[in-house]
Design a protein around this motif. Structure first.
Motif, PDB file in Angstrom:
ATOM      1  N   THR A 104       0.823  -1.198   0.000  1.00 21.17           N
ATOM      2  CA  THR A 104       0.000   0.000   0.000  1.00 21.17           C
ATOM      3  C   THR A 104       0.867   1.262   0.000  1.00 21.17           C
ATOM      4  O   THR A 104       1.891   1.331   0.687  1.00 21.17           O
ATOM      5  CB  THR A 104      -0.955   0.001   1.210  1.00 21.17           C
ATOM      6  OG1 THR A 104      -1.746   1.183   1.168  1.00 21.17           O
ATOM      7  CG2 THR A 104      -0.208  -0.074   2.527  1.00 21.17           C
ATOM      8  N   LEU A 105       0.443   2.245  -0.760  1.00 18.96           N
ATOM      9  CA  LEU A 105       1.237   3.464  -0.915  1.00 18.96           C
ATOM     10  C   LEU A 105       1.449   4.153   0.428  1.00 18.96           C
ATOM     11  O   LEU A 105       2.491   4.786   0.654  1.00 18.96           O
ATOM     12  CB  LEU A 105       0.528   4.404  -1.890  1.00 18.96           C
ATOM     13  CG  LEU A 105       1.380   5.459  -2.596  1.00 18.96           C
ATOM     14  CD1 LEU A 105       2.500   4.812  -3.393  1.00 18.96           C
ATOM     15  CD2 LEU A 105       0.514   6.310  -3.507  1.00 18.96           C
ATOM     16  N   ILE A 106       0.505   4.031   1.347  1.00 22.34           N
ATOM     17  CA  ILE A 106       0.646   4.696   2.642  1.00 22.34           C
ATOM     18  C   ILE A 106       1.571   3.929   3.580  1.00 22.34           C
ATOM     19  O   ILE A 106       1.737   4.328   4.734  1.00 22.34           O
ATOM     20  CB  ILE A 106      -0.727   4.931   3.316  1.00 22.34           C
ATOM     21  CG1 ILE A 106      -1.487   3.625   3.510  1.00 22.34           C
ATOM     22  CG2 ILE A 106      -1.553   5.912   2.501  1.00 22.34           C
ATOM     23  CD1 ILE A 106      -2.785   3.802   4.278  1.00 22.34           C
ATOM     24  N   ASN A 107       2.186   2.869   3.085  1.00 20.00           N
ATOM     25  CA  ASN A 107       3.224   2.198   3.869  1.00 20.00           C
ATOM     26  C   ASN A 107       4.563   2.206   3.136  1.00 20.00           C
ATOM     27  O   ASN A 107       5.469   1.458   3.481  1.00 20.00           O
ATOM     28  CB  ASN A 107       2.819   0.756   4.189  1.00 20.00           C
ATOM     29  CG  ASN A 107       3.601   0.161   5.338  1.00 20.00           C
ATOM     30  OD1 ASN A 107       3.952   0.858   6.293  1.00 20.00           O
ATOM     31  ND2 ASN A 107       3.911  -1.123   5.257  1.00 20.00           N
ATOM     32  N   ALA A 116       2.223  10.327   1.149  1.00 18.72           N
ATOM     33  CA  ALA A 116       0.941   9.626   1.096  1.00 18.72           C
ATOM     34  C   ALA A 116       0.488   9.232   2.494  1.00 18.72           C
ATOM     35  O   ALA A 116      -0.696   9.375   2.855  1.00 18.72           O
ATOM     36  CB  ALA A 116       1.051   8.391   0.202  1.00 18.72           C
ATOM     37  N   ALA A 117       1.416   8.737   3.306  1.00 12.78           N
ATOM     38  CA  ALA A 117       1.079   8.308   4.660  1.00 12.78           C
ATOM     39  C   ALA A 117       0.621   9.487   5.511  1.00 12.78           C
ATOM     40  O   ALA A 117      -0.401   9.406   6.215  1.00 12.78           O
ATOM     41  CB  ALA A 117       2.286   7.624   5.300  1.00 12.78           C
ATOM     42  N   MET A 118       1.355  10.584   5.461  1.00 14.60           N
ATOM     43  CA  MET A 118       1.025  11.723   6.315  1.00 14.60           C
ATOM     44  C   MET A 118      -0.251  12.424   5.863  1.00 14.60           C
ATOM     45  O   MET A 118      -1.046  12.879   6.693  1.00 14.60           O
ATOM     46  CB  MET A 118       2.201  12.704   6.351  1.00 14.60           C
ATOM     47  CG  MET A 118       3.458  12.104   6.943  1.00 14.60           C
ATOM     48  SD  MET A 118       3.202  11.504   8.637  1.00 14.60           S
ATOM     49  CE  MET A 118       4.632  10.440   8.848  1.00 14.60           C
ATOM     50  N   ALA A 119      -0.472  12.511   4.552  1.00 17.33           N
ATOM     51  CA  ALA A 119      -1.717  13.097   4.064  1.00 17.33           C
ATOM     52  C   ALA A 119      -2.903  12.235   4.494  1.00 17.33           C
ATOM     53  O   ALA A 119      -3.978  12.759   4.824  1.00 17.33           O
ATOM     54  CB  ALA A 119      -1.675  13.227   2.543  1.00 17.33           C
ATOM     55  N   PHE A 120      -2.702  10.920   4.521  1.00 16.87           N
ATOM     56  CA  PHE A 120      -3.757  10.011   4.972  1.00 16.87           C
ATOM     57  C   PHE A 120      -4.021  10.199   6.461  1.00 16.87           C
ATOM     58  O   PHE A 120      -5.173  10.230   6.907  1.00 16.87           O
ATOM     59  CB  PHE A 120      -3.348   8.570   4.662  1.00 16.87           C
ATOM     60  CG  PHE A 120      -4.409   7.551   4.927  1.00 16.87           C
ATOM     61  CD1 PHE A 120      -5.586   7.549   4.193  1.00 16.87           C
ATOM     62  CD2 PHE A 120      -4.234   6.587   5.905  1.00 16.87           C
ATOM     63  CE1 PHE A 120      -6.580   6.600   4.435  1.00 16.87           C
ATOM     64  CE2 PHE A 120      -5.214   5.625   6.147  1.00 16.87           C
ATOM     65  CZ  PHE A 120      -6.391   5.643   5.411  1.00 16.87           C
ATOM     66  N   VAL A 121      -2.973  10.342   7.247  1.00 14.26           N
ATOM     67  CA  VAL A 121      -3.121  10.586   8.681  1.00 14.26           C
ATOM     68  C   VAL A 121      -3.898  11.884   8.919  1.00 14.26           C
ATOM     69  O   VAL A 121      -4.813  11.937   9.757  1.00 14.26           O
ATOM     70  CB  VAL A 121      -1.743  10.664   9.371  1.00 14.26           C
ATOM     71  CG1 VAL A 121      -1.866  11.235  10.783  1.00 14.26           C
ATOM     72  CG2 VAL A 121      -1.094   9.284   9.413  1.00 14.26           C
ATOM     73  N   VAL A 147      -7.578  11.248   8.076  1.00 18.31           N
ATOM     74  CA  VAL A 147      -8.228  10.350   9.030  1.00 18.31           C
ATOM     75  C   VAL A 147      -8.437  11.039  10.378  1.00 18.31           C
ATOM     76  O   VAL A 147      -9.460  10.823  11.051  1.00 18.31           O
ATOM     77  CB  VAL A 147      -7.405   9.054   9.184  1.00 18.31           C
ATOM     78  CG1 VAL A 147      -7.854   8.256  10.402  1.00 18.31           C
ATOM     79  CG2 VAL A 147      -7.520   8.211   7.923  1.00 18.31           C
ATOM     80  N   ASP A 148      -7.499  11.876  10.781  1.00 17.54           N
ATOM     81  CA  ASP A 148      -7.653  12.634  12.025  1.00 17.54           C
ATOM     82  C   ASP A 148      -8.942  13.446  11.999  1.00 17.54           C
ATOM     83  O   ASP A 148      -9.714  13.457  12.967  1.00 17.54           O
ATOM     84  CB  ASP A 148      -6.443  13.550  12.212  1.00 17.54           C
ATOM     85  CG  ASP A 148      -6.622  14.529  13.360  1.00 17.54           C
ATOM     86  OD1 ASP A 148      -7.033  14.090  14.451  1.00 17.54           O
ATOM     87  OD2 ASP A 148      -6.364  15.733  13.149  1.00 17.54           O
ATOM     88  N   GLY A 149      -9.203  14.103  10.876  1.00 20.94           N
ATOM     89  CA  GLY A 149     -10.428  14.895  10.742  1.00 20.94           C
ATOM     90  C   GLY A 149     -11.678  14.036  10.712  1.00 20.94           C
ATOM     91  O   GLY A 149     -12.683  14.346  11.362  1.00 20.94           O
TER      92      GLY A 149
END
Length: 501
Positions: free
Chosen positions: A467-470, A475-480, A483-485
């Motif tokens: 997965t790109l977020i790993n 990609a990982a930080m934008a996903f974080v 998801v926080d929101g």
């Protein structure tokens, strides 16, 4: 009946073919390749990988022998793909992890043998000429034979999600029983390693549209079909998805706070080097944010609440058969969408473009079960799309494109005009999508980020099955950040629910 002669049999040679059906590669605590939505292995398992790859490409010749006009040389060759799973390969795993792999096999065999005919029958009965040209038949590979023998290991009536099923092996056993050598199964499929198809990761927005169009056809085939979904809850899984909470090791959620804190610390400490080496932006401020710092605890507290709302019953409105592992490498794309520079493609797509995009072929149905359709969409976008394609409304346009394709597919099946009748409520779709993003984050945080670091991201940068977020910092930080929101929204919703009680 045709005479079939296997003229050659060998392990897959092209790298693409090796990835083609890779569900059962070894993994460090799951024994799948990967039912986790990731094709990763622990370093200790890497040496075993070659012996664990059981897939083969077969060149087959066939003719009709009763025809007198067919000579000895008049055989038509075709390439098939044989996916094999041997239970003995996973004897070194814990029973829980071994069972999950065997259930994946059982699910996929049952899917091809029992459910594809039902889904295709539904598709062929459509009154829509357009749907019949580009319907479900064009998005699922042809299966020639599929079978399994798991007697003594997994009971036929045992639910797929029964992760607490007792081990069939004696507690004092020091070695797997010899009978394990004969247990497993196989699936003989149409080979997709042809010049007209390719695999890629990450994806461009147009390539993603191809995937989402086919996904919409797949979902439409079961939407509103309560009898089929009721059967699927018993024969496949009442909770679809490789990362569904019911499938996962409970330890992933129990230790998620610790896993997240380690991830946050390692990336905060390594952020200066990441920026200096051009591997990502400076995300320190995000990692220092109070809500993000407490993301592990928050995710642990909300895990069951979120999962429950993504687990519909068979008769619930909006329930479908979900693919369950809809990553980039679980599709074959049409060759006309091939590009050599997915990371720099800046073409802006519009939702209606999806109707003109040729469909992809979906593979790997080992995690099929009942779920909400936007779960597949959320995993796909997080797994396969670089963050710059999701900015400035890009993510919303992809979700809207999927919904348009789903609506057209459903209307086609019902014989309705393409611009009238059934629609998917947009507010409910957005809610499902946000819930699914949080749910996927729970899995990634608990399963993969407990050991992730800037170094492991760099090592996996070119791994298309991961997965790109790993493997991509931005990609990982934008996903974080996203998801926080989303999580904050649902925390407030749960508080309101508790207040009413």
């Amino acid at each position: 009946a045709a005479v079939v002669v296997i003229t050659s049999s060998s392990p897959p040679q092209p790298r693409q073919s090796r990835r083609q059906w890779n569900r059962f590669r070894n993994d460090d605590d799951d024994g799948d390749g990967d039912g986790d939505g990731d094709g990763e292995m622990a370093a200790s398992d890497t040496a075993n990988r070659r012996s664990h790859e059981h897939d083969s490409r077969l060149v087959v010749s066939a003719s009709q022998p009763h025809r007198r006009d067919v000579g000895e040389d008049d055989y038509e060759e075709t390439e098939l793909f044989l996916k094999r799973v041997r239970a003995s390969t996973y004897a070194h795993k814990s029973w829980t992890d071994m069972r999950r792999t065997l259930v994946y096999l059982r699910t996929e065999v049952r899917f091809y043998n029992e459910f594809v005919p039902l889904l295709l029958s539904s598709s062929s009965s459509s009154n829509s000429k357009e749907e019949s040209r580009t319907g479900l038949r064009d998005t699922i590979p042809k299966c020639y034979h599929a079978a399994y023998d798991l007697e003594g290991l997994v009971r036929e009536s045992s639910p797929a999600t029964d992760v607490r099923a007792p081990s069939p092996f004696p507690a004092a056993a020091t070695a797997p029983p010899p009978s394990l050598q004969r247990k497993g199964g196989h699936i003989l499929l149409q080979s997709l390693s042809t010049p007209s198809r390719f695999q890629s990761s990450p994806l461009t927005p147009r390539q993603s549209l191809s995937c989402l169009r086919s996904l919409a056809e797949f979902h439409a085939a079961s939407l509103g079909n309560a009898p089929l979904l009721t059967l699927a809850s018993r024969r496949l899984s009442p909770a679809g998805g490789s990362y569904h909470l019911r499938f996962r090791n409970p330890e992933e959620v129990r230790r998620i706070e610790e896993s997240w804190e380690g991830f946050r610390r390692r990336f905060w400490e390594g952020m200066d080097d990441i920026v200096k080496q051009g591997r990502g932006r400076d995300w320190k401020r995000l990692l220092e944010k109070e809500g993000v710092a407490n993301l592990g605890r928050r995710m642990r507290d909300m895990a069951e609440w979120v999962s429950d709302r993504l687990t519909p019953g068979a008769e619930e409105e909006g329930a479908v058969l979900v693919h369950g592992d809809f990553k980039a490498m679980n599709v074959f794309l049409p060759s006309e969408l091939q590009t050599h520079s997915p990371d720099v493609t800046t073409t802006i797509i519009e939702p209606h473009d999806i109707h003109a995009i040729p469909p992809a072929i979906l593979i790997d149905f080992s995690c099929v079960g009942i779920g909400h359709p936007l779960s597949d969409v959320a995993m796909h976008i997080a797994h396969a799309l670089p963050p710059h394609h999701l900015q400035n409304g890009g993510e919303d346009r992809l979700v809207e494109a999927y919904l348009l394709a789903l609506e057209r597919a459903v209307r086609g099946r019902r014989g309705e005009k393409k611009d009238s009748s059934w629609t998917f409520p947009r507010e409910e779709a957005r809610r499902q999508y946000r819930l699914a993003c949080v749910d996927y984050a729970r899995f990634i945080m608990g399963r993969f980020w407990r050991t992730a670091s800037p170094e492991t991201f760099e090592n996996k940068r070119g791994s298309g099955n991961t997965t790109l977020i790993n493997r991509d910092v931005d990609a990982a930080m934008a996903f974080v950040e996203k998801v926080d929101g989303y999580l904050e929204m649902f925390e407030k919703e749960r508080e309101r629910e508790c207040g009413k009680e």
